[in-house]
Design an enzyme around this catalytic site. Structure first.
Site, PDB file in Angstrom:
ATOM      1  CB  SER A 185      -1.191  -0.128   1.197  1.00 16.48           C
ATOM      2  OG  SER A 185      -1.899   0.901   1.130  1.00 16.48           O
ATOM      3  CG  ASP A 216       7.226   4.855 -11.789  1.00 16.56           C
ATOM      4  OD1 ASP A 216       7.681   3.487 -11.834  1.00 16.56           O
ATOM      5  OD2 ASP A 216       5.800   4.768 -12.117  1.00 16.56           O
ATOM      6  CE  LYS A 265      -4.965  -2.410   1.302  1.00 16.28           C
ATOM      7  NZ  LYS A 265      -5.364  -1.080   0.801  1.00 16.28           N
TER       8      LYS A 265
END
Length: 531
Positions: free
Chosen positions: A281, A292, A306
């Site tokens: 999460s 990224d 998750k």
């Protein structure tokens, strides 16, 4: 044409509304029939709760129902405090044993110390009566400013000692450890993303900076997540120039972007984040954003996966629905959520076991991503994959060599902890006297062999069959765990436990190696994964 589209949408909305009303009416009729015609008396409240739970189970793995007590228990660790007396405890042979007294808390103020055994709470016997932990906590906790009377048994004292403690706000820390791993590398371990996490991180970071930190290891192994906003705040400390951190989107929720805003504490400098299969999460939001944007190197194993957003829906009786309303996406557009079918069910809960069985925990080559899930990082264009979880840049396999069935049984049955507590109880003052500070303890302390013999004897008495070959394989790890537990108890700081345990943390050691080698760090940041 515009009028036609508007009319069409209105018709479809009306049909959906009528369909929903029809389903609700059906449910109401079922309850009416049960209440008026069923052969026996029924508990309406339980029936409704069971129906809600069954409904949510059909949706996804993370939509769930919480009763009033569960709501309170869920919120406390994330809100950062609760009202109580300020101790950490464990149960040893049906007796509450004080492991740590929280500095500055109400128990420390009246003189309670680690090693004390609480026998009575407000004249109610809690020792030797097999009382549940939750029942004991209800007696010790209470509103700030209220009084609780306890009686404790202390090593070396002839009788029970009485204390009157005024309850107070007790902080719950989400930052477990922060220390200098070497002259230039700082280490921070965050166990969950709570309301206080960002402030805790800032304080720890600035302290490490004063000690000469130039590079950072952020340990999110085992971090199951928490507040979305906290994950965004933490990511903002590493990213600049209005960079996208995460976005959420769902059928009834339009896309919402969260971007870096103010000047962060560590927008430049070598950064490694540790993740594993239980990082989930909010941990994955931070890890995904850093990866990224090619801002840092991820080390460890593929994270949990998750990526569903739950919205709390309070119900009139204080209970709550945690209803999934959207999905998390990383800056490249990767969905963090791993696949599930028909609400998830048993297959979803067994995913980590299946990863192990497939060999994923030991070998990165066992992980296969289809080209359809291929994405490219925003700065250097490295290939990363969606489809569930965040894959690290440097894969570290699970080390199974020291974990044996004998060791697992000793830990699972509490034998290791009981033997350790008994040892500390008898030797606490002697250890403090011999090792004046933690650094001295870290270098010089060795686990005595008679303690290891006691461990073997107690394990056998607890029906754990001794296996010499397994003991030999696990001995080093067991001694390390005992040394860490002794340090946490004697020096009363969780950080010391983490520092010792990290001596056997392969991901930590690899992170340190990468940060100490700028060329390797740049290669991983700009090139391919290492496995």
């Amino acid at each position: 044409m515009k009028k036609f589209l508007t009319l069409t949408l209105a018709v479809f909305s009306f049909i959906a509304y009528v369909s929903a009303q029809s389903s609700l009416e059906k449910l109401n009729w079922a309850m009416y029939a049960i209440n008026n015609y069923y052969v026996d008396k029924v508990d309406d409240g339980k029936l409704v709760e069971d129906a809600i739970i069954a409904l949510l189970a059909e949706l996804d793995p993370h939509s769930n129902y919480l009763n009033k007590e569960e709501v309170k228990e869920m919120n406390e660790p994330l809100q950062g405090n609760f009202d109580g007396i300020g101790i950490q405890f464990n149960m040893l042979t049906d007796t509450l044993y004080v492991v740590q007294v929280i500095p500055g808390g109400p128990s420390q103020r009246v003189g309670l110390t680690a090693g004390d055994r609480i026998i009575l709470v407000n004249d109610t016997l809690i020792a030797g009566v097999k009382m549940k932990n939750s029942d004991i906590m209800k007696r010790l906790r209470g509103p700030k400013g209220t009084e609780v009377s306890i009686k404790v048994l202390r090593q070396g004292e002839p009788g029970l000692i009485s204390f009157k403690i005024i309850r107070d706000k007790i902080p719950i820390y989400s930052l477990e450890a922060a220390y200098m791993a070497n002259d230039s590398v700082g280490y921070v371990n965050i166990s969950r993303f709570a309301s206080t996490t960002h402030d805790e991180f800032i304080k720890a970071f600035l302290d490490l900076k004063k000690q000469g930190m130039k590079c950072l290891i952020l340990d999110l192994q085992g971090n199951g997540g928490g507040y979305l906003n906290t994950a965004i705040q933490l990511s903002d400390e590493f990213l600049d120039n209005d960079k996208l951190i995460v976005y959420t989107e769902g059928l009834h929720q339009s896309r919402e972007d969260a971007k870096a805003g103010r000047k962060g504490l560590f927008e430049k400098g070598r950064l490694v984040i540790l993740i594993d299969e239980t990082s989930a999460s909010a941990s994955e939001i931070v890890s995904g954003a850093i990866q990224d944007w090619d801002r840092g190197v991820l080390v460890g194993r593929r994270s949990f996966g998750k990526g569903l957003v739950q919205r709390p829906v309070p119900l009139p009786d204080g209970s709550m629905l945690r209803l999934t309303t959207a999905r998390y996406f990383t800056p490249t557009g990767r969905s963090i959520q791993k696949p599930y079918k028909n609400g998830g069910g048993a297959d979803y809960s067994k995913d980590l076991i299946e990863r192990y069985n497939r060999g994923e925990m030991m070998n990165a080559d066992s992980i296969h991503f289809p080209d359809s899930l291929k994405f490219h990082t925003r700065v250097y264009g490295r290939t990363v994959y969606g489809g569930g979880g965040i894959m690290p840049d440097y894969f570290v396999p699970v080390d199974t060599t020291r974990f044996t069935s004998w060791h697992r049984s000793v830990v699972a049955k509490g034998v290791l902890y009981k033997v350790n507590l008994s040892y500390i109880d008898k030797n606490r003052e002697e250890i403090r006297e011999k090792y004046k500070n933690f650094d001295n303890y870290l270098k010089a302390y060795t686990v005595p062999e008679d303690l290891m013999q006691e461990l073997k004897n107690r394990a056998s008495a607890d029906s754990i069959v001794f296996k010499q070959d397994e003991y030999d394989r696990s001995e080093w790890l067991i001694k390390l765990q005992i040394k860490a537990l002794v340090a946490r108890d004697v020096f009363e700081k969780n950080e010391y436990y983490t520092r010792i345990i990290n001596e056997d943390n392969e991901s930590f050691k690899k992170a340190l190696m990468i940060l100490n080698d700028p060329k390797e760090y740049d290669r991983l940041l700009k090139g391919s994964r290492k496995k």
